[in-house]
Design a protein around this motif. Structure first.
Motif, PDB file in Angstrom:
ATOM      1  N   LEU A  48       0.946  -1.452   0.523  1.00 57.34           N
ATOM      2  CA  LEU A  48      -0.232  -0.173   0.415  1.00 57.34           C
ATOM      3  C   LEU A  48       0.913   0.883  -0.115  1.00 57.34           C
ATOM      4  CD1 LEU A  48      -2.665  -1.135   2.499  1.00 57.34           C
ATOM      5  CD2 LEU A  48      -3.305  -1.371   0.185  1.00 57.34           C
ATOM      6  N   PRO A  49       0.187   2.776  -0.287  1.00 59.77           N
ATOM      7  CA  PRO A  49       0.965   3.650  -0.838  1.00 59.77           C
ATOM      8  C   PRO A  49       0.898   4.264   0.809  1.00 59.77           C
ATOM      9  CG  PRO A  49      -1.197   4.262  -0.961  1.00 59.77           C
ATOM     10  CD  PRO A  49      -1.168   3.139  -0.843  1.00 59.77           C
ATOM     11  N   GLU A  52       8.230  19.542   4.045  1.00 56.20           N
ATOM     12  CA  GLU A  52       9.509  18.445   3.739  1.00 56.20           C
ATOM     13  C   GLU A  52       9.414  16.674   3.908  1.00 56.20           C
ATOM     14  OE1 GLU A  52      13.812  19.716   4.971  1.00 56.20           O
ATOM     15  OE2 GLU A  52      12.115  20.497   6.504  1.00 56.20           O
ATOM     16  N   ILE A  53       9.097  15.824   4.808  1.00 58.45           N
ATOM     17  CA  ILE A  53       8.690  14.692   5.107  1.00 58.45           C
ATOM     18  C   ILE A  53       8.639  14.187   4.072  1.00 58.45           C
ATOM     19  CG2 ILE A  53       8.804  12.565   6.378  1.00 58.45           C
ATOM     20  CD1 ILE A  53       9.434  14.746   8.870  1.00 58.45           C
ATOM     21  N   GLU A  54       6.638  15.250   3.741  1.00 53.11           N
ATOM     22  CA  GLU A  54       6.526  14.246   2.563  1.00 53.11           C
ATOM     23  C   GLU A  54       6.679  14.890   1.449  1.00 53.11           C
ATOM     24  OE1 GLU A  54       3.534  12.859   2.590  1.00 53.11           O
ATOM     25  OE2 GLU A  54       3.447  12.356   4.181  1.00 53.11           O
ATOM     26  N   ARG A 107      -3.202   8.550   2.813  1.00 51.64           N
ATOM     27  CA  ARG A 107      -3.699   8.428   1.268  1.00 51.64           C
ATOM     28  C   ARG A 107      -3.751   6.584   1.274  1.00 51.64           C
ATOM     29  NH1 ARG A 107       1.032   9.198  -2.895  1.00 51.64           N
ATOM     30  NH2 ARG A 107       2.716   8.755  -0.631  1.00 51.64           N
ATOM     31  N   THR A 108      -3.059   5.768   1.974  1.00 48.63           N
ATOM     32  CA  THR A 108      -3.588   4.474   2.208  1.00 48.63           C
ATOM     33  C   THR A 108      -5.303   4.154   2.422  1.00 48.63           C
ATOM     34  OG1 THR A 108      -1.473   3.756   3.198  1.00 48.63           O
ATOM     35  CG2 THR A 108      -2.979   2.177   3.118  1.00 48.63           C
ATOM     36  N   GLU A 121      -3.176  12.336  11.277  1.00 54.11           N
ATOM     37  CA  GLU A 121      -4.060  11.289  10.417  1.00 54.11           C
ATOM     38  C   GLU A 121      -5.503  10.883   9.894  1.00 54.11           C
ATOM     39  OE1 GLU A 121      -4.008   6.742  11.794  1.00 54.11           O
ATOM     40  OE2 GLU A 121      -3.457   7.484  13.099  1.00 54.11           O
ATOM     41  N   GLY A 122      -6.376  11.006   9.387  1.00 53.88           N
ATOM     42  CA  GLY A 122      -6.727  10.941   8.450  1.00 53.88           C
ATOM     43  C   GLY A 122      -8.089  11.980   8.033  1.00 53.88           C
ATOM     44  N   VAL A 123      -7.110  12.997   8.119  1.00 54.59           N
ATOM     45  CA  VAL A 123      -7.281  14.227   7.939  1.00 54.59           C
ATOM     46  C   VAL A 123      -6.864  14.832   6.179  1.00 54.59           C
ATOM     47  CG1 VAL A 123      -7.485  16.903   8.228  1.00 54.59           C
ATOM     48  CG2 VAL A 123      -7.213  15.205  10.189  1.00 54.59           C
ATOM     49  N   ASP A 124      -7.372  15.093   5.444  1.00 50.37           N
ATOM     50  CA  ASP A 124      -7.540  15.918   4.316  1.00 50.37           C
ATOM     51  C   ASP A 124      -6.624  16.798   4.370  1.00 50.37           C
ATOM     52  OD1 ASP A 124      -7.973  16.963   1.922  1.00 50.37           O
ATOM     53  OD2 ASP A 124      -8.627  16.721   1.530  1.00 50.37           O
ATOM     54  N   PRO A 125      -5.001  16.329   3.362  1.00 45.70           N
ATOM     55  CA  PRO A 125      -4.325  17.823   3.729  1.00 45.70           C
ATOM     56  C   PRO A 125      -3.866  18.450   3.911  1.00 45.70           C
ATOM     57  CG  PRO A 125      -2.878  15.689   2.792  1.00 45.70           C
ATOM     58  CD  PRO A 125      -4.998  15.459   2.369  1.00 45.70           C
ATOM     59  N   ALA A 126      -5.108  19.425   3.228  1.00 46.19           N
ATOM     60  CA  ALA A 126      -5.838  20.842   3.191  1.00 46.19           C
ATOM     61  C   ALA A 126      -5.763  21.107   4.347  1.00 46.19           C
ATOM     62  CB  ALA A 126      -6.800  21.257   1.738  1.00 46.19           C
ATOM     63  N   ASP A 127      -6.104  20.182   5.114  1.00 40.64           N
ATOM     64  CA  ASP A 127      -6.655  20.756   6.572  1.00 40.64           C
ATOM     65  C   ASP A 127      -5.722  20.585   7.899  1.00 40.64           C
ATOM     66  OD1 ASP A 127      -9.097  21.914   4.373  1.00 40.64           O
ATOM     67  OD2 ASP A 127     -10.255  19.376   5.306  1.00 40.64           O
TER      68      ASP A 127
END
Length: 716
Positions: free
Chosen positions: A21-22, A116-118, A67-68, A152-158
């Motif tokens: 998985l991603p 940065e980690i992403e 993403r997973t 965790e489980g949150v849209d990256p935009a938020d």
């Protein structure tokens, strides 16, 4: 149609490695390292021991990266969004917006680290990226993995609001204190009223009610925070201060004057000057009132007058100065006071707030000049720009050194120590006011949008030189000098009575009994009056007829001479109106053919003199000529009046004897007194008093009418 496999909730490490998985390692060792670093087993309800052979641990799919989770949901055919832990998205952003800047910066720094980690993940493992970044920023790897756990489980935009320090989150706040509904209702009813009591006094009263009824209250500070949170401030102001307080919550309207020109619009108001002045005719010093007209474009004060109180005479005089010195404005913005809403100035204005508007109301000066009237909002000083000019007058003019000791303060509790130690003479006061207004207009550095650093004088002069200004004629200036009043002319001679003065000219005979508008100078009532119709048409001038002394021979001769002149003028006009005289008409009638004469019985009987008639009647005990005539019928009121008349002589109607005086005798007795009076013979006091009473009775008036029409023999 594609078949979707059901969503698998629990996963082992081997299953996760095999699924590839991603954002997850592809080996068991890598996934176990992630689970250990993020402490998956410490998450309640998200990790459990495996019940099958071999044991081990199983992890819920909610522990996996975002993403997973999305890929697993897509493979299962589910389109719902990944549930966000804690508060929902909109609420969390509202909460984040209210955080201090320092707290927002902490969240932004954390977000930068995670971004940065992403960005390093595609070229390296996430574990290696976390280790590299943690070493660079001086943070532990565990801390950075905790930050990933927050989103965790949150849209990256938020991610940003979720990365804010947890001690600021609403989910971690202590439970709010609650009270019974009665407590809230009592508190709102007591605090939100126009008397505007203090919150502390309201809380004490409500607390006594709670103790009496056994209702659980809040603490005072908690109750105040609850009220401020539940009732908006604007609503509190409206309920505690009314509409006037509510108006303070709205900023004043910003009006652009750059589109105007000089004298296009003016505004006026009255202001009581805070100076004691010795005024003629007053025993004590007074605070005069100034009425001023200001140009809306430039801010210049164009005209002003001072009086003891706001009145229409001062307003009309100031407006007359404006017309005479500058011209006729197109618009006038007025305060709603009685002095401006008077019918002399604004008669016929349909939007006037004061006085009843009538159809027969004469047109005021502004309506006759074609000036459009605007009314400022009552009780709203921000609607009148001249209030700013009065602020300068109150500060500069009223506190002039020449008024030292006469200044009274701008409010009752701001009286100076030398209050009422002196009063200024009227002439000195007017000179200082005129100087202050001139300085107000000439002061440089005005910052208004039209002045742009210039003075009001320069701003007005620059626009006045090129503005289309209507100049006032002598007739229009006369209108402003005059007050106006609706009057009714005398029904016979047409004279007008105004303020106990008579006004008349010979042309007013033609308008006798009509209603007109009189315009006059209220400061000089003997200067005459100008008469207008209700529609504003000029009719003519009427001179004031002053009262003369009773035995003033010169005035009597002048009046007689005036009447003689008027009589001759009427005779000449009558002669011109009748080219043929009455004698000429009679001669023309005599030239007509004669008609056949008819036999005519005598209709007129020559009567003897009055004494002979009375003697003959006494002998015959009746009238000389018996002729059936209609006897006038008397009403009960007339009978009562006759009875009172009889009682005044000590007799009653029921006691009258046939030989006593009857209605006929009383009438001829009155005629005899009249004859003696006309002949100049003496009349006794008793007879004169009796005649005056009797001549007012219906009996006398009815018998006199019969006597004039049918003669003496018709009286019964």
């Amino acid at each position: 149609m594609k078949d979707f496999a059901p969503l698998k909730d629990w996963w082992t490490v081997a299953e996760l490695a095999e699924a590839r998985l991603p954002d997850l390692p592809a080996t068991r060792q890598g996934i176990e390292a992630v689970a250990k670093s993020q402490d998956w087993r410490a998450q309640p309800g998200r990790a459990r021991r495996r019940q099958a052979r071999g044991g081990g641990w199983e992890y819920h799919w909610r522990l996996l990266p975002v993403r997973t989770q999305r890929q697993l949901l897509a493979e299962a055919g589910q389109v719902e969004e990944v549930a966000a832990p804690g508060a929902d998205r909109a609420e969390r952003w509202r909460w984040f917006e209210a955080l201090p800047e320092a707290t927002k910066k902490v969240a932004a720094d954390r977000l930068a680290v995670l971004r940065e980690i992403e960005s390093l993940t595609p070229v390296s493992t996430k574990y290696l990226a976390v280790a590299m970044v943690a070493n660079r920023i001086g943070k532990s790897e565990r801390t950075i993995w905790n930050w990933f756990g927050l989103v965790e489980g949150v849209d990256p935009a938020d991610w940003l609001p979720y990365l804010a320090p947890r001690h600021r989150a609403g989910a971690n706040a202590a439970p709010k204190a609650e009270a019974a509904k009665d407590f809230y209702h009592w508190l709102l009813a007591d605090f939100l009223r126009l008397e505007a009591p203090s919150f502390r006094s309201c809380y004490r009263r409500v607390l006594r009610l709670c103790e009496h009824h056994g209702v659980a209250p809040l603490t005072e500070r908690t109750a105040k925070r609850w009220l401020d949170r539940e009732v908006p401030r604007v609503r509190q102001v409206f309920l505690r201060e009314g509409e006037r307080g509510l108006m303070k919550c709205f900023p004043p309207q910003i009006r652009d004057r750059s589109g105007l020109s000089a004298l296009e619009g003016v505004n006026a108001d009255c202001h009581k000057i805070d100076v004691f002045v010795t005024w003629p005719g007053f025993d004590k010093p007074i605070r005069p009132q100034i009425v001023a007209f200001q140009d809306l474009y430039s801010g210049k004060i164009l005209s002003w007058r001072v009086d003891v109180d706001p009145n229409k005479v001062a307003v009309m005089s100031a407006f007359k100065d404006l017309l005479q010195n500058w011209g006729i404005p197109q618009h006038c913005l007025f305060d709603n006071g009685h002095e401006f809403a008077n019918k002399w100035l604004t008669g016929g204005a349909p939007t006037r707030f004061r006085f009843k508007v009538r159809e027969e109301e004469p047109l005021g000066v502004l309506a006759l000049l074609g000036v459009k009237i605007h009314w400022a909002t009552p009780g709203h000083g921000q609607a009148k720009p001249i209030e700013r000019a009065f602020l300068d007058l109150a500060s500069d003019v009223a506190k002039d050194p020449r008024f030292a000791g006469a200044y009274v303060g701008h409010k009752p509790d701001a009286k100076p120590e030398n209050y009422m130690s002196r009063a200024v003479e009227l002439e000195d006061f007017l000179a200082v006011v005129a100087e202050g207004i001139a300085e107000h207009n000439a002061r440089q550095g005005r910052l208004s949008a039209t002045a742009e650093g210039r003075s009001f004088d320069e701003t007005f002069a620059e626009s006045y030189a090129r503005a289309p200004v209507r100049k006032a004629t002598d007739e229009q200036l006369r209108l402003c000098l005059m007050a106006q009043q609706v009057c009714k002319l005398h029904k016979t001679h047409g004279r007008m009575t105004l303020h106990k003065n008579g006004y008349w000219s010979d042309w007013m005979n033609e308008l006798a009994g009509q209603t007109v508008v009189a315009r006059f100078n209220p400061e000089d009532l003997h200067a005459g009056a100008y008469i207008y119709s209700l529609a504003g048409e000029f009719l003519g001038y009427a001179e004031c007829q002053e009262k003369s002394e009773f035995f003033d021979l010169a005035s009597a001769q002048a009046a007689a001479k005036e009447r003689s002149r008027h009589l001759k003028a009427q005779r000449r006009a009558a002669k011109e109106l009748r080219p043929v005289s009455v004698g000429g008409l009679a001669r023309e009638l005599d030239k007509l053919p004669k008609r056949a004469e008819a036999q005519v019985d005598a209709k007129v009987v020559k009567l003897a003199n009055l004494e002979e008639i009375r003697r003959l009647e006494q002998r015959q005990k009746g009238p000389l000529i018996a002729r059936p005539m209609a006897t006038p019928q008397t009403t009960p009121e007339q009978e009562a009046q006759l009875l009172d008349f009889a009682e005044s002589f000590g007799t009653r109607k029921a006691e009258l004897e046939p030989a006593q005086e009857n209605a006929r005798d009383r009438f001829f007795r009155a005629r005899e007194i009249e004859a003696r009076s006309e002949a100049g013979e003496p009349v006794g006091r008793e007879e004169a008093a009796w005649y005056r009473r009797y001549s007012e009775t219906p009996e006398y008036r009815s018998n006199l009418t019969i006597f004039d029409r049918f003669g003496a023999d018709s009286i019964r």
